[in-house]
Design an enzyme around this catalytic site. Structure first.
Site, short mmCIF file in Angstrom:
data_model
loop_
_atom_site.label_atom_id
_atom_site.label_comp_id
_atom_site.label_asym_id
_atom_site.label_seq_id
_atom_site.Cartn_x
_atom_site.Cartn_y
_atom_site.Cartn_z
N GLU A 1 0.89 -1.00 0.12
CA GLU A 1 -0.06 0.11 -0.01
C GLU A 1 0.81 1.29 -0.07
O GLU A 1 1.77 1.31 0.63
CB GLU A 1 -0.86 0.04 1.21
CG GLU A 1 -1.88 1.20 1.22
CD GLU A 1 -2.39 1.24 2.66
OE1 GLU A 1 -3.44 2.13 2.86
OE2 GLU A 1 -2.53 0.51 3.56
N LYS B 1 -9.40 2.01 -1.80
CA LYS B 1 -9.41 1.65 -0.39
C LYS B 1 -10.73 1.87 0.26
O LYS B 1 -11.27 3.09 0.06
CB LYS B 1 -8.21 2.03 0.47
CG LYS B 1 -8.40 1.25 1.54
CD LYS B 1 -7.03 1.77 2.65
CE LYS B 1 -6.85 0.95 3.93
NZ LYS B 1 -5.68 0.96 4.67
N CYS C 1 -5.13 -3.67 2.57
CA CYS C 1 -4.80 -3.55 3.91
C CYS C 1 -5.92 -3.82 5.08
O CYS C 1 -6.65 -4.87 5.12
CB CYS C 1 -3.96 -2.38 4.48
SG CYS C 1 -3.30 -2.52 6.24
#
Length: 634
Positions: free
Chosen positions: A51, A120, A175
């Site tokens: 990320e 995300k 994540c």
């Protein structure tokens, strides 16, 4: 296309952790580009970076700076240019501005082109995390974005589908997406994604790496998917936290590759998408919902590429870790003994067992002993019988005597030579050592056990194992038959480990069990030579370790013979030549198909693992099925 020119459904995946420089996208682009080149040399077809690796995850308020924004855009252009010579589908983490909002995004790249961008959706803002200070949630976005001179899809719901393949479909989460109650990967899998990639910046804490592996292992298992995880590492700020660069590749609940912590580099393995597709076909509860998803096609090379790095265990039924073997052995013995105890209790019967001095009957007797302990019964009531015949060797007779003493039970001795000779004379048998001669002995032994059970209110406990059932290596209405088969779910390669485990656990068993473990496998139906075993099973039908390998991949994952041959050649390299493996694979296929009629009427017996061949539960197959297509290797 002929599958033999393909790579059997394996996709070479790589997770990368580059050494980054915080807030220096130009330096990071050079590092990322070097990893792209290195992974190409290894034949990687899927490459995942952490990320925000283009800038570094720990840039803080610098994320809002135009300087970093402009530098990041230029760095992405360099990375895209560096990908021109690579055929891999590459995911790079970068901060991207879109309509006045900043997103942590996974940028999908292949061969010099950006294919799509995944934002995300779960932004942590607790404890050491404060992502909402800078970034926006991409959950409900279904848009396009201009990046590196291209207009591409911008959405959390993108599936990157390989051209010409139904099974290679990749989606991304980032994540924290993985750590929430309902991860995006669930939707992705339901929409058809077979591989999930995760670009992460998960800081390291005591116990967190184990938790991370547990989550990834579980998620890949419940989704019947591959999972490629790459986390931030060296170069990130250590003002308050540290990043370990953890990299994990998993498949269907199994960790294929796992990096050491605090090491930059590449972690590589192959994900078997054919296996995943089979698993999903088998699970009729697996939903398939692809509405609201964007499909983006990418090029995929279906021919064999670089040498595989994935390792295949020679004993897929046996765990690799010794600690796991012990706990697994105890669980299996508990399953077997508690199932038998329940049957003995409900039928109000005592166990009747034929003891040969070999592995299978030894394991069955050990299970009976455990069952009697569960039932709080006197083990003196166990009816154990040894029935020596013309093929019984001095060694196995000695094994029986030692086993009886070690277990503290009396073993009755009933020779069968005269009764078999009388029976063969009654049917005008000419005395040749043919199949009738052999099977008459097995059926005589079964008759003795059944009649004793009737006379003494007993229940005949079968000793045949899963491997013998698969191969039909038993006499129809002989050792094929019992009143309860405690070993029917245990393959031959696992039988040895269970007996060895019990040997190490119970001290007074040790000498007797070790002698049995060192005895060659034989049905002992042909006359012995000077008291020694003359009939050796594995010389007749092939090594059980190969047959168990074939059984596992045939039944558990429905794999084609040519693929099984490929995997076996990798697993047994240096031990068996490929031609020898192929010979025994053909034997397995012929016997597996030809002996379904025996499996259609096997006794009850408890399932202990993922593979069982009971026609009442796991395996339904017509006895008349042709093996021709399998023998052709298709």
């Amino acid at each position: 296309m002929d599958k033999r020119n393909m790579k059997y459904g394996f996709v070479k995946a790589a997770a990368a952790t580059p050494k980054i420089t915080i807030a220096n996208p130009s330096a990071n682009a050079a590092e990322i580009s070097a990893f792209i080149k290195k992974s190409s040399a290894l034949g990687a077809e899927l490459l995942v970076f952490p990320e925000l690796c283009v800038t570094g995850y720990t840039c803080g308020d610098l994320f809002l700076s135009d300087v970093l924004k402009n530098a990041s855009e230029k760095a992405l252009e360099k990375i895209v240019a560096a990908s021109k010579k690579s055929k891999a589908l590459i995911f790079v983490g970068a901060p991207l501005w879109h309509k006045s909002k900043l997103y942590s995004a996974a940028v999908a790249i292949q061969s010099g082109k950006v294919l799509g961008v995944v934002p995300k959706t779960a932004l942590p803002s607790y404890s050491e995390f404060y992502e909402l200070r800078h970034f926006s949630c991409g959950k409900n976005i279904n848009d396009t974005i201009n990046i590196c001179g291209a207009k591409v899809p911008f959405s959390a719901n993108i599936i990157f589908s390989a051209a010409g393949s139904d099974n290679v479909k990749v989606s991304a989460e980032i994540c924290e997406d993985m750590f929430i109650a309902s991860p995006p990967s669930i939707r992705h899998a339901q929409a058809g994604a077979t591989i999930i990639v995760n670009l992460s910046a998960s800081n390291e804490l005591v116990g967190k790496s184990d938790y991370r592996k547990t989550l990834i292992k579980a998620q890949s298992g419940r989704l019947s998917a591959g999972y490629v995880y790459a986390s931030a590492g060296e170069g990130e700020s250590v003002s308050d936290i540290i990043f370990s660069g953890h990299r994990i590749i998993a498949e269907n609940g199994e960790i294929l590759a796992d990096s050491e912590l605090f090491e930059s580099g590449l972690t590589v393995s192959e994900i078997d998408v054919e296996k995943l597709a089979f698993e999903r076909r088998k699970l009729n509860v697996f939903e398939n919902e692809s509405s609201n998803y964007i499909n983006v096609e990418f090029k995929f090379n279906k021919k064999k590429t670089a040498k595989p790095v994935r390792q295949f265990s020679q004993t897929p039924f046996v765990p690799k870790d010794n600690k796991i073997i012990s706990s697994r052995a105890e669980l299996i013995l508990q399953i077997q003994s508690r199932a038998l105890a329940q049957r003995l209790k409900l039928t109000n019967s005592d166990a009747v067992i034929g003891v040969s001095g070999g592995l299978d009957s030894c394991l069955a007797l050990l299970v009976i002993l455990r069952s009697y302990k569960i039932l709080n019964r006197d083990k003196e009531n166990i009816i154990a019988v040894t029935m020596p015949g013309p093929g019984t060797s001095a060694k196995t007779l000695a094994n029986v005597e030692k086993l009886g003493r070690a277990c503290g039970i009396k073993i009755r001795k009933i020779p069968i030579l005269k009764s078999v000779e009388n029976h063969l004379a009654d049917i005008n048998h000419k005395g040749s050592k043919d199949i009738a001669y052999e099977n008459a002995q097995a059926r005589e032994r079964t008759q003795i056990l059944m009649d004793i059970a009737n006379a003494e209110k007993g229940l005949v406990v079968g000793t045949g194992d899963l491997s013998e059932i698969a191969l039909g290596w038993n006499t129809y209405n002989g050792d094929h038959m019992s009143m309860y088969g405690v070993n029917c779910g245990v393959p031959k390669t696992l039988v040895k480990y269970l007996v060895a485990y019990e040997s190490g656990k119970v001290a007074f068993y040790k000498n007797a069990l070790n002698d049995i473990l060192n005895t060659e496998i034989s049905p002992e139906l042909l006359p012995h030579k000077n008291g020694k075993i003359s009939q050796k099973t594995e010389k007749l039908i092939g090594p059980y370790e190969l047959h168990d390998f074939f059984l596992y991949y045939t039944v558990r994952f429905g794999q084609t013979p040519d693929k099984i041959l490929f995997e076996a050649a990798q697993a047994f390299a240096g031990k068996y030549k490929k031609d020898e493996i192929k010979k025994w694979l053909n034997v397995f296929i012929k016997r597996f198909f030809a002996n379904q009629f025996k499996r259609n009427c096997v006794p009850d017996g408890v399932k202990v693992g993922t593979i069982a061949l009971s026609p009442r539960g796991d395996w339904r197959m017509p006895s008349e099925a042709s093996a021709e297509e399998w023998l052709n290797g298709r």
